[in-house]
Write an enzyme that holds these catalytic residues in place. Sequence first.
Site, PDB file in Angstrom:
ATOM      1  N   GLY A 173      -2.257   3.697  -6.405  1.00 38.33           N
ATOM      2  CA  GLY A 173      -3.206   4.115  -7.433  1.00 38.33           C
ATOM      3  C   GLY A 173      -2.788   5.407  -8.109  1.00 38.33           C
ATOM      4  O   GLY A 173      -2.957   5.571  -9.323  1.00 38.33           O
ATOM      5  N   CYS A 201       0.864  -1.180   0.000  1.00 38.46           N
ATOM      6  CA  CYS A 201       0.000   0.000   0.000  1.00 38.46           C
ATOM      7  C   CYS A 201       0.896   1.223   0.000  1.00 38.46           C
ATOM      8  O   CYS A 201       1.748   1.377   0.887  1.00 38.46           O
ATOM      9  CB  CYS A 201      -0.911  -0.011   1.222  1.00 38.46           C
ATOM     10  SG  CYS A 201      -1.870   1.516   1.421  1.00 38.46           S
ATOM     11  N   GLU A 227     -10.826   0.984  -3.933  1.00 40.46           N
ATOM     12  CA  GLU A 227      -9.731   0.087  -3.585  1.00 40.46           C
ATOM     13  C   GLU A 227     -10.213  -1.343  -3.374  1.00 40.46           C
ATOM     14  O   GLU A 227     -11.249  -1.572  -2.741  1.00 40.46           O
ATOM     15  CB  GLU A 227      -9.016   0.573  -2.320  1.00 40.46           C
ATOM     16  CG  GLU A 227      -8.164   1.810  -2.548  1.00 40.46           C
ATOM     17  CD  GLU A 227      -7.112   1.977  -1.466  1.00 40.46           C
ATOM     18  OE1 GLU A 227      -6.415   0.991  -1.151  1.00 40.46           O
ATOM     19  OE2 GLU A 227      -7.004   3.103  -0.932  1.00 40.46           O
ATOM     20  N   HIS A 271      -3.953  -2.647 -10.739  1.00 37.14           N
ATOM     21  CA  HIS A 271      -4.721  -1.414 -10.946  1.00 37.14           C
ATOM     22  C   HIS A 271      -5.304  -1.398 -12.352  1.00 37.14           C
ATOM     23  O   HIS A 271      -4.636  -1.772 -13.316  1.00 37.14           O
ATOM     24  CB  HIS A 271      -3.836  -0.186 -10.756  1.00 37.14           C
ATOM     25  CG  HIS A 271      -3.352  -0.012  -9.362  1.00 37.14           C
ATOM     26  ND1 HIS A 271      -4.041   0.722  -8.427  1.00 37.14           N
ATOM     27  CD2 HIS A 271      -2.261  -0.506  -8.733  1.00 37.14           C
ATOM     28  CE1 HIS A 271      -3.385   0.688  -7.277  1.00 37.14           C
ATOM     29  NE2 HIS A 271      -2.306  -0.060  -7.442  1.00 37.14           N
ATOM     30  N   CYS A 327      -4.973   6.831  -2.429  1.00 35.35           N
ATOM     31  CA  CYS A 327      -4.327   5.551  -2.729  1.00 35.35           C
ATOM     32  C   CYS A 327      -3.001   5.854  -3.409  1.00 35.35           C
ATOM     33  O   CYS A 327      -2.977   6.365  -4.534  1.00 35.35           O
ATOM     34  CB  CYS A 327      -5.214   4.696  -3.633  1.00 35.35           C
ATOM     35  SG  CYS A 327      -4.460   3.131  -4.133  1.00 35.35           S
TER      36      CYS A 327
END
Length: 327
Positions: free
Chosen positions: A275, A119, A263, A209, A272
Amino acid sequence: MQAHSGNAWAPSRRTTSYASGRSQAAGPRAGVRAHASAAAMTSMQGVQFAKYHGLGNDFILIDNRHTSEPVISPDQAVKLCDRNFGIGGDGVIFALPPVGSTDLTMRIYNSDGTEPEMCGNGIRCLARFVADVDKASARKYKIHTLAGLIIPELLSDGQVCVDMGPPTLEGPKVPTTLSPTQGSSVVEQVLEVDGHSIKFTCVSMGNPHAVTYSINGKPIKIDELDLAGLGPKCEKNAVFPAKTNTEFVEVLSRQHVRMVVWERGAGPTLACGTGACATVVAGVLEGKVDRSCRVDLPGGPLFIEWRESDNKIYMTGPAELVFSGSL
């Protein structure tokens, strides 16, 4: 729980049940839920934690460096992340012992109990947390993750710059079963989702993603987007065998975009990091943005650079302590 807020690591030594004051006024169904949460919390008593956030993407951090397995189970993490009956958060992050020549290992449980590879906002928070615990000054950390080696650096201005490594663009490695459009990469490939024609570019930053700048042939306008409707249908679409994080992007200029994210395992979040990185990679591949770009998320901006010299992505943003305590 007695909590401490501010910029110092000073957890409370007291223990408490997070659910203890809720059930009496919340009705019988909530009372049952509170009782279950209280039982789970009791089994975790004495565990110290700190809550940090990166642009509102918030996490419960636990110094787990004394043992190689997390001291909190996935089911307990779900209860801790409950915003009504727990501490509240998008996930629980553990600082674990190092592997090889690294400084430490990162593992994370999402708010639904699943375990992602990494993350981006979370690793900034982890670096800040460990520095606060160890009372360390600005420095780099080599962190082993399920996505590989990630290197965050605490800067003198309080920001954290993370060397995220190179993106993975080969469709099967993202993974996605969408047909490639540029060599082995999936760039602006059309997918029908709930009656909408969405162009996706697929990128892995150690986690999957699917980034879109266009729906039904039109550039995305964030204020007109049905995130709650489209997000879960994209996340769980069969063309993403490991499910996916989904980014919806509006271009403001070649150096500035606006993005919202659904997410995987957490739903809509305020930010994110991986992201944001995937957003810029996809934008570059589609010819929409430059390699250095500001990404505005609901919680604030991240600054992303995809360097041509080494093919690595560098993410810069904040990580801040909210409060700390013990269970």
